[in-house]
Each structure stands twice: as structure tokens, then as C-alpha cells.
Design a protein around this motif. Structure first.
Motif, PDB file in Angstrom:
ATOM      1  N   PRO A   1     -42.048  60.302 143.088  1.00 42.66           N
ATOM      2  CA  PRO A   1     -42.211  59.204 143.334  1.00 42.66           C
ATOM      3  C   PRO A   1     -43.121  58.606 142.012  1.00 42.66           C
ATOM      4  CG  PRO A   1     -42.662  60.131 145.265  1.00 42.66           C
ATOM      5  CD  PRO A   1     -42.271  61.172 144.471  1.00 42.66           C
ATOM      6  N   ASP A   2     -42.861  57.440 141.589  1.00 43.63           N
ATOM      7  CA  ASP A   2     -43.385  56.974 140.649  1.00 43.63           C
ATOM      8  C   ASP A   2     -43.685  57.830 139.029  1.00 43.63           C
ATOM      9  OD1 ASP A   2     -45.722  55.792 142.952  1.00 43.63           O
ATOM     10  OD2 ASP A   2     -44.069  54.698 141.946  1.00 43.63           O
ATOM     11  N   ARG A   3     -42.579  58.695 139.089  1.00 44.21           N
ATOM     12  CA  ARG A   3     -42.410  59.422 137.781  1.00 44.21           C
ATOM     13  C   ARG A   3     -40.921  59.562 137.135  1.00 44.21           C
ATOM     14  NH1 ARG A   3     -45.817  65.011 138.342  1.00 44.21           N
ATOM     15  NH2 ARG A   3     -45.639  64.894 135.843  1.00 44.21           N
ATOM     16  N   GLU A   4     -41.049  59.764 135.988  1.00 47.89           N
ATOM     17  CA  GLU A   4     -39.745  59.939 135.360  1.00 47.89           C
ATOM     18  C   GLU A   4     -38.769  61.136 135.924  1.00 47.89           C
ATOM     19  OE1 GLU A   4     -40.884  57.506 131.241  1.00 47.89           O
ATOM     20  OE2 GLU A   4     -39.753  59.702 131.159  1.00 47.89           O
ATOM     21  N   ARG A   5     -37.617  61.044 135.692  1.00 45.89           N
ATOM     22  CA  ARG A   5     -36.760  62.303 136.276  1.00 45.89           C
ATOM     23  C   ARG A   5     -37.216  63.443 135.347  1.00 45.89           C
ATOM     24  NH1 ARG A   5     -30.598  60.891 136.967  1.00 45.89           N
ATOM     25  NH2 ARG A   5     -31.615  59.853 138.630  1.00 45.89           N
ATOM     26  N   GLU A   6     -37.316  64.746 135.587  1.00 41.72           N
ATOM     27  CA  GLU A   6     -37.692  65.999 135.097  1.00 41.72           C
ATOM     28  C   GLU A   6     -36.525  66.839 135.034  1.00 41.72           C
ATOM     29  OE1 GLU A   6     -41.289  69.228 135.280  1.00 41.72           O
ATOM     30  OE2 GLU A   6     -40.712  68.041 137.185  1.00 41.72           O
ATOM     31  N   PHE A   7     -36.205  67.483 133.956  1.00 35.68           N
ATOM     32  CA  PHE A   7     -35.057  68.514 133.902  1.00 35.68           C
ATOM     33  C   PHE A   7     -35.616  69.884 134.658  1.00 35.68           C
ATOM     34  CE2 PHE A   7     -31.449  70.461 132.827  1.00 35.68           C
ATOM     35  CZ  PHE A   7     -31.178  71.211 131.689  1.00 35.68           C
ATOM     36  N   VAL A   8     -35.310  70.370 135.688  1.00 32.54           N
ATOM     37  CA  VAL A   8     -35.774  71.677 136.181  1.00 32.54           C
ATOM     38  C   VAL A   8     -35.204  72.873 135.447  1.00 32.54           C
ATOM     39  CG1 VAL A   8     -35.664  72.720 138.294  1.00 32.54           C
ATOM     40  CG2 VAL A   8     -36.069  70.430 138.527  1.00 32.54           C
ATOM     41  N   GLY A   9     -33.992  72.645 135.265  1.00 35.05           N
ATOM     42  CA  GLY A   9     -33.232  74.015 134.800  1.00 35.05           C
ATOM     43  C   GLY A   9     -31.873  73.690 134.645  1.00 35.05           C
ATOM     44  N   ALA A  10     -30.886  74.916 134.058  1.00 35.75           N
ATOM     45  CA  ALA A  10     -29.533  74.621 133.940  1.00 35.75           C
ATOM     46  C   ALA A  10     -28.999  76.165 133.949  1.00 35.75           C
ATOM     47  CB  ALA A  10     -29.216  73.898 132.821  1.00 35.75           C
ATOM     48  N   THR A  11     -27.908  76.315 134.170  1.00 29.24           N
ATOM     49  CA  THR A  11     -26.933  77.408 133.898  1.00 29.24           C
ATOM     50  C   THR A  11     -25.732  77.091 133.050  1.00 29.24           C
ATOM     51  OG1 THR A  11     -25.565  78.900 135.118  1.00 29.24           O
ATOM     52  CG2 THR A  11     -25.575  76.808 136.300  1.00 29.24           C
ATOM     53  N   ARG A  12     -25.355  77.879 132.248  1.00 31.47           N
ATOM     54  CA  ARG A  12     -24.136  77.629 131.286  1.00 31.47           C
ATOM     55  C   ARG A  12     -22.912  77.889 131.997  1.00 31.47           C
ATOM     56  NH1 ARG A  12     -25.545  81.272 126.099  1.00 31.47           N
ATOM     57  NH2 ARG A  12     -26.765  82.495 127.843  1.00 31.47           N
ATOM     58  N   ARG A  13     -21.814  77.237 131.525  1.00 35.50           N
ATOM     59  CA  ARG A  13     -20.557  77.307 132.132  1.00 35.50           C
ATOM     60  C   ARG A  13     -20.084  78.936 132.169  1.00 35.50           C
ATOM     61  NH1 ARG A  13     -17.688  73.191 128.117  1.00 35.50           N
ATOM     62  NH2 ARG A  13     -18.042  74.366 126.066  1.00 35.50           N
ATOM     63  N   SER A  14     -20.582  79.529 131.015  1.00 28.38           N
ATOM     64  CA  SER A  14     -20.022  80.992 130.759  1.00 28.38           C
ATOM     65  C   SER A  14     -21.108  81.947 131.509  1.00 28.38           C
ATOM     66  CB  SER A  14     -20.183  81.174 129.221  1.00 28.38           C
ATOM     67  OG  SER A  14     -21.498  81.027 128.663  1.00 28.38           O
ATOM     68  N   GLY A  15     -22.037  81.573 132.314  1.00 33.06           N
ATOM     69  CA  GLY A  15     -22.868  82.503 132.872  1.00 33.06           C
ATOM     70  C   GLY A  15     -24.144  82.655 131.926  1.00 33.06           C
ATOM     71  N   GLY A  16     -24.477  83.831 132.306  1.00 34.61           N
ATOM     72  CA  GLY A  16     -25.831  84.393 131.339  1.00 34.61           C
ATOM     73  C   GLY A  16     -27.087  83.859 132.209  1.00 34.61           C
ATOM     74  N   GLU A  17     -28.124  84.216 131.173  1.00 32.89           N
ATOM     75  CA  GLU A  17     -29.622  83.784 131.894  1.00 32.89           C
ATOM     76  C   GLU A  17     -29.779  82.282 131.869  1.00 32.89           C
ATOM     77  OE1 GLU A  17     -31.464  85.935 133.069  1.00 32.89           O
ATOM     78  OE2 GLU A  17     -33.160  84.473 133.618  1.00 32.89           O
ATOM     79  N   PRO A  18     -29.951  81.599 133.108  1.00 32.36           N
ATOM     80  CA  PRO A  18     -30.375  80.316 133.365  1.00 32.36           C
ATOM     81  C   PRO A  18     -31.410  79.832 132.472  1.00 32.36           C
ATOM     82  CG  PRO A  18     -29.895  80.935 135.370  1.00 32.36           C
ATOM     83  CD  PRO A  18     -30.393  82.312 134.427  1.00 32.36           C
ATOM     84  N   TYR A  19     -31.399  78.610 131.980  1.00 38.82           N
ATOM     85  CA  TYR A  19     -32.979  78.124 131.337  1.00 38.82           C
ATOM     86  C   TYR A  19     -33.665  77.322 132.545  1.00 38.82           C
ATOM     87  CZ  TYR A  19     -35.666  74.143 129.306  1.00 38.82           C
ATOM     88  OH  TYR A  19     -36.582  73.276 129.037  1.00 38.82           O
ATOM     89  N   TYR A  20     -35.187  77.530 132.506  1.00 39.12           N
ATOM     90  CA  TYR A  20     -35.841  76.655 133.466  1.00 39.12           C
ATOM     91  C   TYR A  20     -37.146  76.221 132.567  1.00 39.12           C
ATOM     92  CZ  TYR A  20     -33.773  80.091 136.468  1.00 39.12           C
ATOM     93  OH  TYR A  20     -32.587  80.672 137.320  1.00 39.12           O
ATOM     94  N   THR A  21     -37.583  75.013 133.351  1.00 36.48           N
ATOM     95  CA  THR A  21     -38.666  74.167 132.626  1.00 36.48           C
ATOM     96  C   THR A  21     -40.070  75.353 132.910  1.00 36.48           C
ATOM     97  OG1 THR A  21     -39.777  72.170 132.345  1.00 36.48           O
ATOM     98  CG2 THR A  21     -39.094  72.859 134.619  1.00 36.48           C
TER      99      THR A  21
END
Length: 123
Positions: free
Chosen positions: A41-61
Motif C-alpha cells: 500500500p502506498d508504495r511503488e511496485r517492487e521487483f522481487v525476483g525472476a527465473t530465466r526461461r533456460s533455467g539456472g539460478e534465479p535472481y532475487y532482490t
């Protein structure tokens, strides 16, 4: 174009765990990097993390590193966000989105936001 609907949110206590799911419709998730976002609430959208389509180690904030785990099941066209050790500051609406840009750790390239799911963590 399709959509990615997040589900699995709810009300939990601090320290609890929760697993969110994101079901893709109208597109094959296997061809996309998949990202998780959240908006408190009352904050901008935050990028939490992602996974590549090829797999591998995900990224995290940094704020979720070591507590959250992103995984994907291409056969089920679904991506997951396992959240452990939840804190009150994790309270937000969580969304998932897709990208095909080579810069898979860059939030700006993610599109196709669908319905979010509310996670409320009580302290």
C-alpha cells in the motif's frame, strides 16, 4: 498475448511460510523469463525476483534473498514463489509477469501482468 494469474496468497503470521503460484494462460511459459513483483500500500511496485526461461539460478532482490525461492514447472505452465520466514514488510499484492528480453534481471522488460494475490503478514 496472454495473462499470468497469481494465486495462493493469504493471511499468515510472521515467520510462517507461503507458496504462491502463477499460472500462465494464452502463452507457453517455457519461452519466457518469469518475474515476481509486489506492491505494498502506498508504495511503488517492487521487483522481487525472476527465473530465466533456460533455467539456472534465479535472481532475487536483496530483501528476500535467502528466504524466497522461485521455481518453474514448464509442463504445468506455472511458476512458483516459495516464501519462508515471512516478515510484516513482505505484506503486499504479489504479481507475476513475463519477459523475452535478454536482460532478464531488469524489471522494465516484464509485461503481461495479470491478477495479483494479496499476502498479509501479521507481526
Amino acid at each position: 498475448l496472454g495473462a499470468a494469474a497469481a494465486s495462493g496468497g493469504g493471511l499468515v503470521q510472521a515467520g510462517d511460510s507461503l507458496r504462491l503460484s502463477c499460472a500462465a494462460s494464452g502463452f507457453a511459459l517455457r519461452y519466457y523469463h518469469m518475474g515476481w513483483f509486489r506492491q505494498a500500500p502506498d508504495r511503488e511496485r517492487e521487483f522481487v525476483g525472476a527465473t530465466r526461461r533456460s533455467g539456472g539460478e534465479p535472481y532475487y532482490t536483496n530483501s528476500v534473498k535467502g528466504r524466497f525461492t522461485i521455481s518453474r514447472d514448464n509442463a504445468k505452465n506455472t511458476v512458483y514463489l516459495q516464501m519462508n520466514g515471512l516478515k510484516s514488510e513482505d505484506t503486499a499484492v504479489y504479481y507475476c509477469a513475463a519477459s523475452q528480453n535478454v536482460e532478464w534481471r531488469a524489471a522494465v522488460w516484464y509485461k503481461y501482468f495479470g491478477n495479483g494475490t494479496l499476502v498479509t503478514v501479521s507481526s
